[in-house]
Design an enzyme around this catalytic site. Sequence first.
Site, PDB file in Angstrom:
ATOM      1  N   SER A 487       0.816  -1.212   0.000  1.00 33.87           N
ATOM      2  CA  SER A 487       0.000   0.000   0.000  1.00 33.87           C
ATOM      3  C   SER A 487       0.855   1.271   0.000  1.00 33.87           C
ATOM      4  O   SER A 487       1.507   1.583  -0.982  1.00 33.87           O
ATOM      5  CB  SER A 487      -0.966  -0.052   1.184  1.00 33.87           C
ATOM      6  OG  SER A 487      -1.999   0.876   1.046  1.00 33.87           O
ATOM      7  N   ASP A 498      10.291   5.953  -9.959  1.00 29.90           N
ATOM      8  CA  ASP A 498       9.875   6.706 -11.149  1.00 29.90           C
ATOM      9  C   ASP A 498      10.650   8.005 -11.311  1.00 29.90           C
ATOM     10  O   ASP A 498      10.940   8.423 -12.438  1.00 29.90           O
ATOM     11  CB  ASP A 498       8.373   7.008 -11.080  1.00 29.90           C
ATOM     12  CG  ASP A 498       7.516   5.774 -11.309  1.00 29.90           C
ATOM     13  OD1 ASP A 498       8.046   4.781 -11.837  1.00 29.90           O
ATOM     14  OD2 ASP A 498       6.325   5.799 -10.943  1.00 29.90           O
ATOM     15  N   LYS A 512      -0.768  -4.397  -3.174  1.00 31.48           N
ATOM     16  CA  LYS A 512      -2.069  -3.877  -2.696  1.00 31.48           C
ATOM     17  C   LYS A 512      -2.217  -2.436  -3.202  1.00 31.48           C
ATOM     18  O   LYS A 512      -1.716  -1.504  -2.608  1.00 31.48           O
ATOM     19  CB  LYS A 512      -2.112  -3.943  -1.170  1.00 31.48           C
ATOM     20  CG  LYS A 512      -3.279  -3.184  -0.510  1.00 31.48           C
ATOM     21  CD  LYS A 512      -4.617  -3.833  -0.764  1.00 31.48           C
ATOM     22  CE  LYS A 512      -5.697  -3.326   0.189  1.00 31.48           C
ATOM     23  NZ  LYS A 512      -6.010  -1.900   0.040  1.00 31.48           N
TER      24      LYS A 512
END
Length: 721
Positions: A487, A498, A512
């Site tokens: 999560s 990224d 998740k």
Amino acid sequence: MTIAENSMQRPSLTSLTRKAGAVTALALGLLVSGAYAKIDDSARYEPVAPTIDQARANILIARQLQFTHFRNLGISDELSGDVFDAYLNYLDSQRIYLTQEDIDALSRVKKHLGSALKTGQLQPGFDIYNLVQQRVIERLKFALGLIDNGIEQLDFAADDRIRVDRSEAPWEANQAALDELWTKRIKNAVLAQRLNGADDEAIEETLRRRYEGQLKRAYQARSEDAFQAYMNAFTGMWDPHTSYFSPRTSENFNINMSLSLEGIGAVLQSDNEYTKVVRLVPGGPASKQGQLQPADRIVSVAQGEEKPVNVIGWRLDEVVDLIRGPRNSTVTLEVIPANASDETITRTIAIKRDEVKLEEQSASKDVIELDRNGETYRIGVINIPTFYADFQAMQAGDPNYKSTTRDVRKLIEELKASGVDGVVMDLRNNGGGALHEANDLVGLFIDEGPTVQIRNANNDVQVLEDEDPSVVYDGPLVVLVNRMSASASEIFAGAIQDYGRGLVVGSQTFGKGTVQAVRPLNHGQLKITQSKFYRVSGGSTQHKGVIPDIEIPSRIDKTRIGEDALDHALPWDQIEAVPHARYFDFTGVIDELRNRHEERFATNPEFKLLQKEIEFLNRQRQMDYVSLNVDERKNQHNQIEQTRLTIANARRELKGEEPFEDLEALEDWQDQQAADLDNTDEELDFVIQEGGHIMADLLELDQRMASILMPPQFAAKTEAP
């Protein structure tokens, strides 16, 4: 008034019966009171029936699922079949109660459950539940009969074996075949306990207590048990995180969310007839005690010195009530370990109850020093067990309220003042937490920009951003993750990856990537998935998780733990990327970094030991059958125990400690370690050490990684003497 009672004032057949034929209800009724049912006159199973409130809740659930869930899924004949299969899997996952004859009779309603669920016609689901409960009672009575006969009558000389996991096995043809299977199950349980040193008298007492406890629970089945099981088979078609909470379960859920209960600090869920550990709360008693692990299944619960209470077949809320208790009292759990070769192998874990305190979940720091080629690298390590925030203090206007980002900011400043060369962020076993904290934490390491995208069922996309242009730490960064990182952890790790802001090291994360909301019903609550997380690069964290740049294998069984191990999990997909900075391009150095990492691990004794453990665990997990021949089983048992001892002694040798003489000495030592909650390993584990080495490799290969400052500023910094 139940629907059954109410229907006496209306036409006698439900819409389901009209569609499937009037014989269906009769057929189910005959099955429940069939000719071979072994029911005592002294104790009869009273079939449960649905209520008007449950029917209304069912209609509301069906509407919410169809019109507000993230997944666009209609209620069709195909879905009916899937609900049927999921419901049977929930009620009899190991295929040990029902026969193929039962399945053939029940299949008459298979295509019609969907239309019934749309309109609150619950009787078909209750008929299935009642039949299974009847079969459970028959099987438990058969097992107790075998035990009453005397376990010394069982034959362990034959060349016989039993399948470990029957979830994919065919249903046994009839009652005679089930009798044979259950005889094998009793033999397996007896043999396993004999090999663990128990005498026959103790084994008989243990098994009788277990089966009598389950039998008692079967007779005490309630309407709410059937309704919750049926609704969760239904809601699970949309995704595994959408579920129905009965009024009692809702109460427990709300208590857990407020963090006000005292217990052991473990998140539990129903796993068919068992209660399974999902994860441990960081800083909680179970986490600090160290023996309880995710995917362990609870067999019995004991208070202090009292006799254990068998909880197989118990409702989740009742197991939670048994485990919960006053602070400083002790609860003892008997569990089937996650890596056990079969369900007859258990271990006992004593945990002192306490309140989970926010400060014990707080981020912490350490510094490691690495000597390489005449140079010493100082690496700062920040461990983040969870993404937390003291919402009460925040709402009260306390300027010093605790949160992950505030604490990490302070720790980074302290590490910078001590002159570290890089920072390792340890997010292993971090199951997530407050979303805004993940967003703010990313902001400590980047100038400004988006951190995560959230898409709802209407395809509206919200972008969370770091709007603060200041950077708390601009140096080289490594993020450690594993399968239990989930999560909010995945959002942070994905954003760092990224932005090219640092390297992600470890194993594939949980996956998740969905957001749930809890909605009240007239009867209980519905937890429903309404949104999905996406990285700024466009890919979802759902299902796939975050793939590390450099992989380190883990002991955790990916086939049992992780989003992709769950039925009906929402798939990975991607949306458009949002504009974001890219600080470093690691493609020029990543191959060399991986090569150096692999060379180190090829000679690293701790890594070799980890590989040996993983291979051992994988062999255990891949065992489809266990022998019921006493000599063959002894050999197998001794091999397993010897391997455990060899691995433990190899680890002792690495630390310069004396080896254990035998397995009993190892287990005594493990109990002592678990009892000492203040015991900490002074050496940081070798995975953190490796994170530091990767950091040093990075600096050796490209000094530009030392800062994200703009080139003119960076050049000025590096030219300084």
